[in-house]
Design an enzyme around this catalytic site. Structure first.
Site, PDB file in Angstrom:
ATOM      1  N   GLY A   1      -6.407   0.143   9.315  1.00 52.49           N
ATOM      2  CA  GLY A   1      -6.069  -0.673  10.483  1.00 52.49           C
ATOM      3  C   GLY A   1      -5.115  -1.749   9.998  1.00 52.49           C
TER       4      GLY A   1
ATOM      5  N   LYS B   1       3.898  -9.341   9.431  1.00 54.70           N
ATOM      6  CA  LYS B   1       3.234  -8.793   8.239  1.00 54.70           C
ATOM      7  C   LYS B   1       2.912  -9.935   7.278  1.00 54.70           C
ATOM      8  CE  LYS B   1       3.821  -4.770   5.273  1.00 54.70           C
ATOM      9  NZ  LYS B   1       4.635  -3.562   5.159  1.00 54.70           N
TER      10      LYS B   1
ATOM     11  N   ASP C   1      -6.269  -9.285   0.644  1.00 55.17           N
ATOM     12  CA  ASP C   1      -6.200 -10.715   0.971  1.00 55.17           C
ATOM     13  C   ASP C   1      -5.436 -10.981   2.271  1.00 55.17           C
ATOM     14  OD1 ASP C   1      -3.658 -10.077   0.203  1.00 55.17           O
ATOM     15  OD2 ASP C   1      -3.589 -11.408  -1.535  1.00 55.17           O
ATOM     16  N   GLY C   2      -4.941  -9.912   2.901  1.00 55.92           N
ATOM     17  CA  GLY C   2      -4.241 -10.090   4.161  1.00 55.92           C
ATOM     18  C   GLY C   2      -2.814 -10.610   4.001  1.00 55.92           C
TER      19      GLY C   2
ATOM     20  N   GLY D   1      -4.506  -4.521   8.287  1.00 57.01           N
ATOM     21  CA  GLY D   1      -5.286  -5.334   7.355  1.00 57.01           C
ATOM     22  C   GLY D   1      -4.585  -6.637   7.007  1.00 57.01           C
ATOM     23  N   ARG D   2      -3.321  -6.700   7.346  1.00 52.41           N
ATOM     24  CA  ARG D   2      -2.584  -7.934   7.051  1.00 52.41           C
ATOM     25  C   ARG D   2      -1.428  -8.145   8.015  1.00 52.41           C
ATOM     26  NH1 ARG D   2       1.182  -6.419   1.976  1.00 52.41           N
ATOM     27  NH2 ARG D   2       1.317  -4.192   2.327  1.00 52.41           N
TER      28      ARG D   2
ATOM     29  N   ASP E   1       6.825   1.486   7.573  1.00 53.17           N
ATOM     30  CA  ASP E   1       5.969   1.047   6.459  1.00 53.17           C
ATOM     31  C   ASP E   1       6.619   1.327   5.108  1.00 53.17           C
ATOM     32  OD1 ASP E   1       4.068  -0.175   7.914  1.00 53.17           O
ATOM     33  OD2 ASP E   1       2.386   0.960   7.103  1.00 53.17           O
TER      34      ASP E   1
ATOM     35  N   ARG F   1       8.664  -7.664  11.905  1.00 54.54           N
ATOM     36  CA  ARG F   1       9.466  -6.469  12.162  1.00 54.54           C
ATOM     37  C   ARG F   1       9.407  -6.124  13.627  1.00 54.54           C
ATOM     38  NH1 ARG F   1       5.798  -2.502   8.663  1.00 54.54           N
ATOM     39  NH2 ARG F   1       3.997  -2.405  10.029  1.00 54.54           N
TER      40      ARG F   1
ATOM     41  N   ASP G   1      -0.937   7.251   8.201  1.00 55.82           N
ATOM     42  CA  ASP G   1      -0.952   5.915   8.807  1.00 55.82           C
ATOM     43  C   ASP G   1       0.405   5.238   8.665  1.00 55.82           C
ATOM     44  OD1 ASP G   1      -2.017   6.073   6.049  1.00 55.82           O
ATOM     45  OD2 ASP G   1      -1.811   3.905   6.103  1.00 55.82           O
TER      46      ASP G   1
HETATM   47  P1  AMP Z   1      -0.109   0.359   3.139  1.00 51.76           P
HETATM   48  O1  AMP Z   1      -0.306   0.934   1.781  1.00 51.76           O
HETATM   49  O2  AMP Z   1       0.679  -0.900   3.172  1.00 51.76           O
HETATM   50  O3  AMP Z   1       0.390   1.360   4.112  1.00 51.76           O
HETATM   51  O4  AMP Z   1      -1.562  -0.082   3.634  1.00 51.76           O
HETATM   52  C1  AMP Z   1      -2.677   0.771   3.739  1.00 51.76           C
HETATM   53  C2  AMP Z   1      -3.818   0.017   4.350  1.00 51.76           C
HETATM   54  O5  AMP Z   1      -4.205  -1.091   3.535  1.00 51.76           O
HETATM   55  C3  AMP Z   1      -3.545  -0.569   5.722  1.00 51.76           C
HETATM   56  O6  AMP Z   1      -4.728  -0.503   6.486  1.00 51.76           O
HETATM   57  C4  AMP Z   1      -3.156  -1.995   5.407  1.00 51.76           C
HETATM   58  O7  AMP Z   1      -3.359  -2.872   6.480  1.00 51.76           O
HETATM   59  C5  AMP Z   1      -4.092  -2.315   4.254  1.00 51.76           C
HETATM   60  N1  AMP Z   1      -3.554  -3.334   3.349  1.00 51.76           N
HETATM   61  C6  AMP Z   1      -2.509  -3.220   2.500  1.00 51.76           C
HETATM   62  N2  AMP Z   1      -2.314  -4.359   1.797  1.00 51.76           N
HETATM   63  C7  AMP Z   1      -3.254  -5.231   2.236  1.00 51.76           C
HETATM   64  C8  AMP Z   1      -3.582  -6.579   1.913  1.00 51.76           C
HETATM   65  N3  AMP Z   1      -2.912  -7.278   0.989  1.00 51.76           N
HETATM   66  N4  AMP Z   1      -4.639  -7.144   2.565  1.00 51.76           N
HETATM   67  C9  AMP Z   1      -5.316  -6.459   3.477  1.00 51.76           C
HETATM   68  N5  AMP Z   1      -5.081  -5.199   3.815  1.00 51.76           N
HETATM   69  C10 AMP Z   1      -4.050  -4.577   3.216  1.00 51.76           C
HETATM   70 MG    MG Z   2       0.777   1.325   5.994  1.00 51.40          MG
END
Ligand code: AMP
Ligand code: MG
Length: 478
Positions: free
Chosen positions: A84, A107, A119-120, A86-87, A256, A170, A246
């Site tokens: 979902g 973001k 850490d979001g 996450g940040r 992404d 974005r 995703d």
């Molecule tokens: P990504 O690899 O950026 O496509 O992210 C995969 C998943 O990890 C998604 O659900 C993101 O929201 C979550 N995510 C990535 N980096 C972070 C972060 N620093 N803090 C929280 N959630 C994250």
């Molecule tokens: Mg992603």
């Protein structure tokens, strides 16, 4: 023009309301005035500073309506329901006068219920990489999410080492991913899945509602848009690196950005993601992985479509991809748009580039040289005999097509960029930004906004990487 919050309102039980966590000493480092104008944001926020202030205003409209979306996804082939935003937070939908909708998504906004162990936050390095890549792809004519602004800060964010925290806004049609549909299907929440389908059709594909079978048409549309996108990635040498479902947009846009790369040396099996040990997302795997992803998405359509219908939609992928790719490659060589029988020449050329490890972009640009001759082509390669033989066949094919040379060269230069976002160029801009100056980012953005023009004053940006930039390990953490 106004702000809408339709996703938050119509799918309220599929999102979480989250406030933006401010960064320490935020500063507006980059702002895309042209994009702001294109999406008519100017009318709402007459100046970039207004948007900036609004973001960190606790009672502001953006903060009050910000939401994190829930989705899942297949990551490296394995299903993960725990994903979902996450940040990232969806701030608003901007509706233009022509009724085009643009999501504004922040973001690095802080923790959300879907942050898991994260850490979001986002770091300056990765937000710059996303900003540069989305604008570079856009200027090449490759569908992509866009970058509206970048906010730097004095916040320390811990990755492999302490880094600077940053935020990026974005903009794109929507943030609906394959993983949205997969999540509600896989977790058997079919009412929510149905609401998501209704919302998607009404908001983003209203014209399909008049079709006999809107669900079929939607799947078909996503299949074709994805094929068109992948054809472009392959033609321009873009390697996404993390094609998890995703990270796949239903709009067929590049979405992404992680450890992506534009090819320097042509190596079809190039892997830009150093965590991708099996090469699942290698450059030459992208076409088949996208189809795998479409298959994963198609499962969510099974409550609405028969297996035969799903197969019928999915089988269009390969033909469409091949047709589009052949057309794009044909243009790169100066063949007619409807030219046929040219793929042997294309593939022989690519084999030569791979064998002699030549630079992908520079090699194609060489073909647009006004005074190209057999000598120049042979000089470009190690295997002179093979190069000469290829050139002889190429010239014969051009003669067959009989497009006047001047006309042909103009078209070719519009299909073969001189400037691409090489990883080492992005790294130079990041190094400067980490020292506090965004001048190099701005210069690079300017060069990349006209990738097909000669821009002789920027010749140095067309060069192949220096030694340090050849085998850069781009960190997956962002
Ligand atoms: P990504 O690899 O950026 O496509 O992210 C995969 C998943 O990890 C998604 O659900 C993101 O929201 C979550 N995510 C990535 N980096 C972070 C972060 N620093 N803090 C929280 N959630 C994250
Ligand atoms: Mg992603």
């Amino acid at each position: 023009m106004h702000f809408d919050h339709s996703y938050a309102q119509k799918l309220s039980n599929m999102v979480s309301q989250v406030r933006i966590s401010p960064l320490l000493e935020p500063e507006l480092a980059l702002y895309n005035y042209q994009l702001a104008e294109d999406i008519e944001l100017k009318n709402e926020f007459s100046q970039a500073e207004t948007l900036f202030r609004e973001l960190f205003e606790p009672q502001g409209q953006l903060n009050q309506h910000a939401i994190a979306q829930k989705y899942g996804g297949h990551q490296f082939g394995g299903w993960n329901p725990e994903l979902g935003d996450g940040r990232g937070l969806l701030l608003a939908e901007v509706i233009t006068e022509k009724q085009t909708s643009w999501d504004l998504h922040l973001k690095g906004a802080g923790k959300t219920p879907y942050s898991r162990f994260g850490d979001g936050r986002a770091v300056l390095r990765s937000t710059i990489r996303e900003y540069l890549a989305s604008e570079a792809l856009h200027s090449l004519g490759i569908p992509t999410s866009r970058a509206l602004c970048l906010i730097s800060s004095q916040e320390i964010v811990y990755r492999e080492q302490p880094e600077t925290g940053a935020m990026l806004i974005r903009a794109c049609q929507s943030h609906i991913r394959f993983g949205h549909f997969e999540y509600f299907y896989q977790t058997k929440q079919l009412d929510k899945l149905d609401n998501l389908f209704k919302y998607t059709l009404q908001k983003h594909y209203p014209e399909l509602l008049n079709h006999d079978n809107p669900h079929y048409s939607l799947l078909e549309q996503i299949v074709l848009a994805t094929a068109d996108l992948i054809a472009k990635w392959q033609a321009y040498g873009f390697c996404h690196g993390v094609m998890n479902t995703d990270n796949m947009s239903i709009h067929g846009i590049t979405f992404d950005f992680g450890p992506y790369a534009f090819l320097d040396t042509y190596a079809p099996d190039y892997i830009c993601n150093h965590s991708d040990h099996n090469g699942r997302y290698a450059f030459d795997q992208q076409p088949s992985v996208a189809l795998w992803n479409l298959n994963a998405l198609a499962h969510a359509f099974t409550p609405y479509l028969s297996i035969e219908q799903i197969k019928q939609a999915l089988t269009q992928y390969e033909t469409r991809l091949q047709t589009q790719y052949a057309e794009l490659m044909g243009l790169k060589f100066g063949f007619k748009k409807n030219s046929s029988n040219h793929m042997t020449l294309v593939n022989d050329w690519l084999a030569l580039l791979a064998q002699d490890k030549r630079d992908y972009t520079q090699s194609f640009r060489l073909l647009c040289d006004d005074n190209l001759n057999i000598q120049k082509v042979a000089d470009h390669f190690i295997d002179r005999a093979k190069a000469e033989s290829w050139y002889t066949s190429y010239i014969a094919k051009l003669a067959e097509e009989s497009i006047p040379k001047n006309e042909r060269l103009v078209t070719m230069k519009e299909a073969n960029p001189k400037f691409i976002l090489r990883n080492y160029l992005a790294q130079n801009a990041i190094n400067e930004a980490e020292k506090g100056s965004f001048d190099e980012c701005k210069r690079l953005l300017k060069v990349l906004s006209n990738p097909f023009d000669e821009q002789p004053e920027f010749d140095r940006y067309a060069q192949t990487p220096p030694d340090w930039g050849q085998s850069m390990e781009i960190s997956c953490s962002s």
